[in-house]
Design a protein around this motif. Structure first.
Motif, PDB file in Angstrom:
ATOM      1  N   ASP A  99       0.819  -1.228   0.000  1.00  0.00           N
ATOM      2  CA  ASP A  99       0.000   0.000   0.000  1.00  0.00           C
ATOM      3  C   ASP A  99       0.849   1.274   0.000  1.00  0.00           C
ATOM      4  OD1 ASP A  99       1.013  -0.375   2.521  1.00  0.00           O
ATOM      5  OD2 ASP A  99      -0.865   0.015   3.589  1.00  0.00           O
ATOM      6  N   VAL A 133      -4.744   4.323   1.123  1.00  0.00           N
ATOM      7  CA  VAL A 133      -5.586   3.786   2.188  1.00  0.00           C
ATOM      8  C   VAL A 133      -5.092   4.258   3.542  1.00  0.00           C
ATOM      9  CG1 VAL A 133      -6.169   1.741   0.831  1.00  0.00           C
ATOM     10  CG2 VAL A 133      -4.204   1.676   2.391  1.00  0.00           C
ATOM     11  N   LEU A 134      -5.925   4.131   4.542  1.00  0.00           N
ATOM     12  CA  LEU A 134      -5.554   4.482   5.909  1.00  0.00           C
ATOM     13  C   LEU A 134      -4.318   3.689   6.330  1.00  0.00           C
ATOM     14  CD1 LEU A 134      -6.210   5.787   8.683  1.00  0.00           C
ATOM     15  CD2 LEU A 134      -7.638   3.785   9.145  1.00  0.00           C
ATOM     16  N   THR A 192      -0.569   7.656   6.397  1.00  0.00           N
ATOM     17  CA  THR A 192      -1.815   8.404   6.255  1.00  0.00           C
ATOM     18  C   THR A 192      -2.733   8.167   7.449  1.00  0.00           C
ATOM     19  OG1 THR A 192      -2.749   6.595   4.955  1.00  0.00           O
ATOM     20  CG2 THR A 192      -1.712   8.395   3.741  1.00  0.00           C
ATOM     21  N   ASP A 232      -8.555   7.431   5.236  1.00  0.00           N
ATOM     22  CA  ASP A 232      -8.683   6.603   4.040  1.00  0.00           C
ATOM     23  C   ASP A 232      -9.059   7.498   2.864  1.00  0.00           C
ATOM     24  OD1 ASP A 232      -8.598   4.161   2.745  1.00  0.00           O
ATOM     25  OD2 ASP A 232     -10.749   3.831   2.951  1.00  0.00           O
TER      26      ASP A 232
END
Length: 324
Positions: A35, A86-87, A78, A81
């Motif tokens: 991610d 993405v979170l 991060t 989201d």
């Protein structure tokens, strides 16, 4: 700091966990996470889609090409989201060379299907989201520090990246060098009639005006720096510096500390530009400033700057012009 003033500090916003614990992780591992996202930096600019910072998957062609010859800096994870990250996604900056910039932008545009450009934080910061403004500011400040600290100050030996970009190391001695930020004060000076003092710097066009500012000297308090800098640049004695708030200004590595100060009791308001840094000084009422801006006779700092925030805090509203 009033809520309205805090909201004006567009480069003080952040929506990223700086995740200091992960800095001990090899940067390649952070980049290889499924991610992971990367921001491309080139010559003080970031790749943007309009006012949106482009966060590329590390598998994108542009990111792979940049990673081959540039260097990476881990920024954090991060906190929300979003469609492009993405979170909890690890976010890094890739600093690329002149030769890579053109091809990287083309490859990224092809992968995203959008027209992309190299964006300037000073011009775009106020219009970016909280997340993007914070990432861009952090990435640029850290990249600028690396540009200045390629060699150990005492020995002159080359230093190497460490802690995912948050330290430089003398390979021979192991001595570590950590990022530095230069403290600078910036002041809205008012007189007994509540006029604001603006100055024009020697490096600017003659119609460009801002507040007085300067770096804090060794062994000096912020308040003392306010009094000294205003007198050096204008000949005006001020008193009662009142702290408003701060904002990073990575051009290249400053933290701007905003103040208001008034002309000292018994001091005159006659100005004396230093003739080297400041060429022109003007006392302006709110009505005079608004009219000069509306007529195009005077240009103010852009909305990404703390100077603009202080001016509009004194003015009591938005001045509209954004000519910087």
């Amino acid at each position: 700091m009033t809520p309205s003033f805090a909201e004006r500090l567009t480069l003080s916003r952040a929506e990223l966990d700086r995740d200091h614990l992960s800095r001990a992780t090899p940067i390649d591992e952070l980049l290889d996470a499924a991610d992971a996202r990367v921001v491309l930096l080139h010559d003080g600019h970031a790749l943007v889609d309009g006012t949106r910072l482009v966060l590329l998957p590390t598998g994108a062609a542009a990111a792979v090409a940049a990673r081959a010859d540039g260097f990476a800096l881990y920024l954090g994870r991060t906190l929300v989201d979003a469609p492009d990250a993405v979170l909890g996604a690890p976010v890094s900056a890739l600093v690329i060379t002149d030769e890579q910039a053109a091809s990287a932008a083309v490859d990224a545009a092809r992968a995203s299907g959008h027209d992309l450009a190299w964006g300037d934080l000073r011009r775009l910061g106020a219009d970016m989201t909280t997340r993007d403004a914070g990432i861009f500011t952090e990435a640029l400040a850290l990249a600028n520090w690396h540009r200045s600290y390629g060699f150990a100050p005492a020995s002159g030996r080359a230093t190497e990246h460490g802690q995912a970009g948050w330290v430089r190391v003398d390979a021979e001695t192991g001595k570590e060098f950590f990022p530095r930020t230069d403290a600078a004060i910036i002041v809205g000076v008012t007189d007994a009639d509540d006029r604001l003092l603006l100055g024009s710097n020697a490096l600017w066009p003659a119609d460009r005006f801002s507040l007085l500012a300067g770096f804090v000297e060794p062994g000096e308090s912020l308040e003392a720096a306010v009094v000294r800098e205003v007198f050096e640049e204008s000949g005006v004695r001020v008193a009662d510096p009142r702290y408003l708030g701060s904002q990073p200004w990575p051009f290249p590595a400053s933290l701007m500390l905003g103040f208001l100060a008034r002309v000292a009791d018994g001091a005159g308001v006659e100005t004396r530009p230093d003739g080297e840094e400041i060429l022109d000084l003007r006392w302006l009422t709110r009505e005079e400033l608004a009219a000069a801006v509306a007529d195009g006779a005077l240009r103010l700092p852009g909305r990404s700057s703390i100077a603009r925030a202080i001016i509009e805090e004194w003015f009591g509203g938005d001045l509209g012009d954004d000519s910087w």
